[in-house]
Design a protein around this motif. Sequence first.
Motif, short mmCIF file in Angstrom:
data_model
loop_
_atom_site.label_atom_id
_atom_site.label_comp_id
_atom_site.label_asym_id
_atom_site.label_seq_id
_atom_site.Cartn_x
_atom_site.Cartn_y
_atom_site.Cartn_z
N LEU A 185 0.82 -1.21 0.00
CA LEU A 185 0.00 0.00 0.00
C LEU A 185 0.85 1.26 0.00
N ALA A 186 2.03 1.14 -0.60
CA ALA A 186 2.89 2.30 -0.83
C ALA A 186 2.57 2.86 -2.21
N VAL A 187 2.65 4.17 -2.35
CA VAL A 187 2.39 4.81 -3.64
C VAL A 187 3.66 5.52 -4.10
N PRO A 188 3.92 5.54 -5.41
CA PRO A 188 5.10 6.23 -5.93
C PRO A 188 5.02 7.74 -5.64
N LYS A 189 6.16 8.37 -5.50
CA LYS A 189 6.18 9.81 -5.22
C LYS A 189 5.55 10.61 -6.35
N ARG A 190 5.61 10.08 -7.56
CA ARG A 190 5.05 10.81 -8.70
C ARG A 190 3.54 10.63 -8.84
N ALA A 191 2.94 9.77 -8.05
CA ALA A 191 1.52 9.48 -8.18
C ALA A 191 0.66 10.66 -7.74
N GLU A 192 -0.53 10.74 -8.31
CA GLU A 192 -1.46 11.79 -7.92
C GLU A 192 -1.90 11.63 -6.47
N THR A 193 -2.00 10.38 -6.02
CA THR A 193 -2.37 10.09 -4.63
C THR A 193 -1.12 10.11 -3.76
N THR A 194 -1.12 10.92 -2.72
CA THR A 194 0.02 10.95 -1.80
C THR A 194 -0.03 9.75 -0.86
N GLN A 195 1.09 9.45 -0.22
CA GLN A 195 1.11 8.35 0.75
C GLN A 195 0.17 8.64 1.91
N GLU A 196 0.14 9.87 2.35
CA GLU A 196 -0.77 10.24 3.43
C GLU A 196 -2.23 10.00 3.03
N ARG A 197 -2.57 10.39 1.81
CA ARG A 197 -3.94 10.20 1.35
C ARG A 197 -4.26 8.71 1.20
N ALA A 198 -3.30 7.94 0.75
CA ALA A 198 -3.51 6.49 0.61
C ALA A 198 -3.89 5.87 1.95
N LEU A 199 -3.17 6.26 3.01
CA LEU A 199 -3.48 5.71 4.33
C LEU A 199 -4.79 6.25 4.86
N GLU A 200 -5.15 7.47 4.49
CA GLU A 200 -6.46 8.00 4.87
C GLU A 200 -7.58 7.20 4.23
N ILE A 201 -7.36 6.75 2.99
CA ILE A 201 -8.35 5.91 2.33
C ILE A 201 -8.52 4.60 3.10
N VAL A 202 -7.39 4.03 3.52
CA VAL A 202 -7.44 2.77 4.28
C VAL A 202 -8.20 2.96 5.59
N THR A 203 -7.76 3.92 6.40
CA THR A 203 -8.36 4.08 7.73
C THR A 203 -9.81 4.56 7.63
N GLY A 204 -10.09 5.45 6.68
CA GLY A 204 -11.45 5.94 6.52
C GLY A 204 -12.40 4.85 6.06
N THR A 205 -11.96 4.06 5.09
CA THR A 205 -12.78 2.96 4.58
C THR A 205 -13.05 1.93 5.67
N VAL A 206 -12.00 1.53 6.37
CA VAL A 206 -12.17 0.51 7.41
C VAL A 206 -13.03 1.05 8.54
N GLY A 207 -12.82 2.31 8.92
CA GLY A 207 -13.62 2.90 9.99
C GLY A 207 -15.09 2.94 9.65
N GLU A 208 -15.43 3.35 8.44
CA GLU A 208 -16.83 3.39 8.02
C GLU A 208 -17.43 1.99 7.95
N TRP A 209 -16.63 1.06 7.46
CA TRP A 209 -17.12 -0.31 7.31
C TRP A 209 -17.43 -0.96 8.66
N VAL A 210 -16.50 -0.85 9.61
CA VAL A 210 -16.75 -1.48 10.91
C VAL A 210 -17.92 -0.81 11.62
N ALA A 211 -18.12 0.50 11.38
CA ALA A 211 -19.26 1.19 11.98
C ALA A 211 -20.58 0.68 11.41
N SER A 212 -20.53 0.17 10.20
CA SER A 212 -21.75 -0.31 9.54
C SER A 212 -22.11 -1.74 9.91
N LEU A 213 -21.18 -2.46 10.55
CA LEU A 213 -21.43 -3.85 10.88
C LEU A 213 -22.48 -3.94 11.99
N GLY A 214 -23.43 -4.81 11.79
CA GLY A 214 -24.48 -4.96 12.79
C GLY A 214 -24.01 -5.72 14.03
#
Length: 214
Positions: A185-214
């Motif tokens: 889950l590392a992104v190249p320095k030249r990528a449009e997505t920064t490494q910080e944003r990549a990890l935000e996608i991970v944590t945000g997605t997982v956080g929303e998903w676990v909150a949705s679990l019944g």
Amino acid sequence: MTETDVTTRTVGTDAGDARITWHPARRARLVLAVGHGAGGGIEARDLRALARTLPAHGVSVALVEQPWRVAGKKVAPAPKTLDTGWRGVWPALAEPGLPVVSGGRSAGARVACRTAAELGAHAVLALSFPLHPPGRPEKSRADELLGAGVPTLVVQGGNDPFGRPAEFPDGDFRLVEVPHADHGLAVPKRAETTQERALEIVTGTVGEWVASLG
């Protein structure tokens, strides 16, 4: 949560001693247990990001080190032995009396999928699921993912050589892509997505998903 809240516990298993590093939530509603891959440990960037972020949202994060890592070995054992180690730590993960989401990255994701039903996991989080060895799409491990038997989230790098998002079969799981990211889950320095944003996608997605679990 502060670093002083973090605790480490050694747990004996039939595969040797495993280790759990707990990052507890103040008022936990569930436990997210995540194991590492075959090429690294719990210092992986995505595992650390989850441990930093989710406790503030009511999720206690347990980072699990398999016995081979605790013993200082360099090479992971066979899948059967990894499953044995995971089964051995499960009672300690369930000890708080909360639902446990079984998770892992790479080889750890495979372990979580293979054992979820028998252990009574609430759900499965598969980070960088290794759908096939690099360059060997015919060696598919899709049956492990499709056989998890519980709600499953896959978080996959867009350029993961072990399986790009478009290669995954249709099935009863949710898949979220981290653009430009590789297997770690590392992104190249030249990528449009920064490494910080990549990890935000991970944590945000997982956080929303676990909150949705019944």
